[in-house]
Each structure stands twice: as C-alpha cells, then as structure tokens.
Design a protein around this motif. Sequence first.
Motif, PDB file in Angstrom:
ATOM      1  N   GLY A  20      34.510  11.161  47.449  1.00 13.57           N
ATOM      2  CA  GLY A  20      33.853   9.560  48.391  1.00 13.57           C
ATOM      3  C   GLY A  20      32.603   9.646  46.739  1.00 13.57           C
ATOM      4  N   PRO A  21      31.754   8.344  47.083  1.00 16.10           N
ATOM      5  CA  PRO A  21      31.104   8.352  46.073  1.00 16.10           C
ATOM      6  C   PRO A  21      29.874   8.475  46.080  1.00 16.10           C
ATOM      7  N   LEU A  54      24.201   9.158  38.537  1.00 14.87           N
ATOM      8  CA  LEU A  54      22.874  10.042  38.108  1.00 14.87           C
ATOM      9  C   LEU A  54      21.875   8.927  39.512  1.00 14.87           C
ATOM     10  N   ASP A  55      21.954   7.698  39.705  1.00 12.30           N
ATOM     11  CA  ASP A  55      21.830   6.648  40.644  1.00 12.30           C
ATOM     12  C   ASP A  55      22.412   7.080  42.263  1.00 12.30           C
ATOM     13  N   ILE A  56      23.457   8.017  41.685  1.00 12.42           N
ATOM     14  CA  ILE A  56      23.651   7.597  43.633  1.00 12.42           C
ATOM     15  C   ILE A  56      22.980   9.603  44.471  1.00 12.42           C
ATOM     16  N   ASP A  57      23.353   9.236  45.475  1.00 14.83           N
ATOM     17  CA  ASP A  57      22.334   9.854  46.267  1.00 14.83           C
ATOM     18  C   ASP A  57      22.754  10.925  46.464  1.00 14.83           C
ATOM     19  N   LYS A  79      19.897   8.814  56.269  1.00 13.97           N
ATOM     20  CA  LYS A  79      20.923   9.704  55.696  1.00 13.97           C
ATOM     21  C   LYS A  79      20.550  10.955  55.549  1.00 13.97           C
ATOM     22  N   LEU A  80      19.510  11.009  56.303  1.00 10.79           N
ATOM     23  CA  LEU A  80      18.921  12.330  55.939  1.00 10.79           C
ATOM     24  C   LEU A  80      19.354  12.741  58.249  1.00 10.79           C
TER      25      LEU A  80
END
Length: 335
Positions: A46-47, A74-77, A301-302
């Motif tokens: 997945g991304p 790099l900008d993906i969490d 997300k957390l």
Amino acid sequence: MRDQVRLYPTAFCNLIHRFTELLCLQHKALEGIIVVQTAIERYQSGPTCLTAIHCDLIQLCLVAKCLKPALHYLDIDYSELLTEDDQFDPKYVLLFHYYGGMVYTCLHDYSRALLFFTVCLSTPSVAISAIMVAAYKKFVLVSLLKFAKVVSLPRYCTHVMERAIKPLCGAYTEVARAYGSGKVDVIRQLINKYSETFSSDGNLGLVQRLEASARCNSVQRLTHTFMTLGLADVSARVGLRSVSEAEKYIRDMIEDGAIHASLNQAKQMVSFTENPENYDSLAMVEYIDEQIAECMTLERKLSALDRDLAVDPRYVHRSTSAGETDPFLYDEAVM
C-alpha cells in the motif's frame, strides 16, 4: 507480477540493491529512477508501506541530482514496514531517513531534514552504526543553520548512543561552539583546520553555509539593538570587507524575509522595522486551516495505530510477560 515478487522477497530486494549500486558506480543513476519506482509500486502492499528498496530510490535521486521523484515518497507518513521472510534489516530504515534528510538539506528545508535525521538517530539499537554517526554530523550542522544552536535529541533516544557518538564528532562540536559565540573569524579558521575531515564526510559545502549564516545572525542581532545604522557600521560590526558587501547582505536578507528593513543608498543607511505581518490575512487563515487539518489527520492515524497495537498478539504477550516480572512496565519518559 506482484504475487511473483512476493514469493522471493529477499532475492528481489537484493537484486534492486545490487542494481542501484552498479548504476551509482557507472554514473548512470538517472536511468534507474523509473525502474526502482516501478519496483516499489509493484512490491509494496500500500502507499503507506515502507519497503527495503525505498532507500535505493532516494539514493539514486541524490546521486543523479534529480530530487523531485524522491519527494513523493518522502512526504508520505508511513505506518507499515514490509518485511522479507518475516525479517527487516533496520539498515534500510536508517538509510531511507538519512538520505531523506540529505534531500531536504539540499532543498534548504531544514525542518524536514532535522525530522528525518532525528528519526535516524532515535531508531532503537544496541550499538551505534556508521549511518547514525553520519546522520548526527549533519544533524549538528542543520540544527545550527535552522536554530543557531544544536537542538537536543528527543528523550526517547538512548543515552548510550549520545555518549558514544559525540566523541566521534569532535570537529563538529568545535564548530558548534564557535557558531554559538558568533565569531565568524573563528568559524573560518575551524573550517580551514578541519577541511579534510569535512570534505571526507561530504559536509564541506554544508559547513561553508555556516559562515554566511553566522554573518546573517549577526545582522539580525543588530535589529534588536538599533533602529537606524550606517552601512559602514554594519560592515565593521559584522566583519564584512566593504560597505558594498554589507549592502548586498542586507538586501539579500530583506528579499529572503530574514529581516525587515529599508535601505537608503544616498545616505548609506539602513532602517530596521517591525514585522509587517498582522496574521489577519486570508492566506494566513488558509495556512492555519491546513495545519489544523494535518494535525487532525495525524491524530486519527495515531488512534488507529494505537487500537491495532492494543490487540496485536505479540504486543499483548510481551506486555503481559513484562507486567508479571516488572510492576513498572511503562516508562515515565514515554507517558
């Protein structure tokens, strides 16, 4: 293709690592960027899944001096690690964040660079690695450029790592002390003294930025003391060679938004003013809304990760076993 790759994940990743190494040696890194991008897309689940070959793409972008493809990744969490045969070499996590910090440093995005170097330094380990040492050296320099001081590492970084890594970075510690004192001449002397060290570390260009940054900091300190000052006085106080050089420095800093001032070329004077931003413009409201939206997304997300962790059988087993032997299961530094 994706199912076939996952049948032999270790062999596939080793192939990409070797492919990247050969392209860098042959100075053909640019030709491999699209290939490794395709490999990542076919391999990851997945991304938001970080794989062992992400670092290869960032390395190719750095060597080819083509940074734009790297920014997308790099900008993906990332919230998941894709393992090979239930294993994941932490070296590739370190390399991904180390190379990522280098990319953002090249783009002068020092906040993001510090974040990536911090993740590299705070990765749990029983001993320091060469990657961590290199990351700490860049962490010191970028901290000075961003905050004019070496910022402290997070509390969750191991103290063993800090005690072991600092003696290996003596030249950088000396430069940091000189930068804090604001003595440009001393900084220049240290750059000349340790030029071979900085060059072998690949940090000579970054260290040379410190000399110009130290002068800019000296000009900024003048804004807290004077309302109007002659360019000759600025040149003498900052340590510039001439009035024209002082004028150029101030003009560049005004254009970059580093200071708020106006130049009077006829009288050879500079007048320092207050920040004209009132934080009531539409652009500022939109910026604040974007930051709030990012914080809310991160919170969701957390929360999702926390729920998944609470029901993970391995975590439940380890926490239960630790709770039976240690009544103080939770570290107060984490809570």
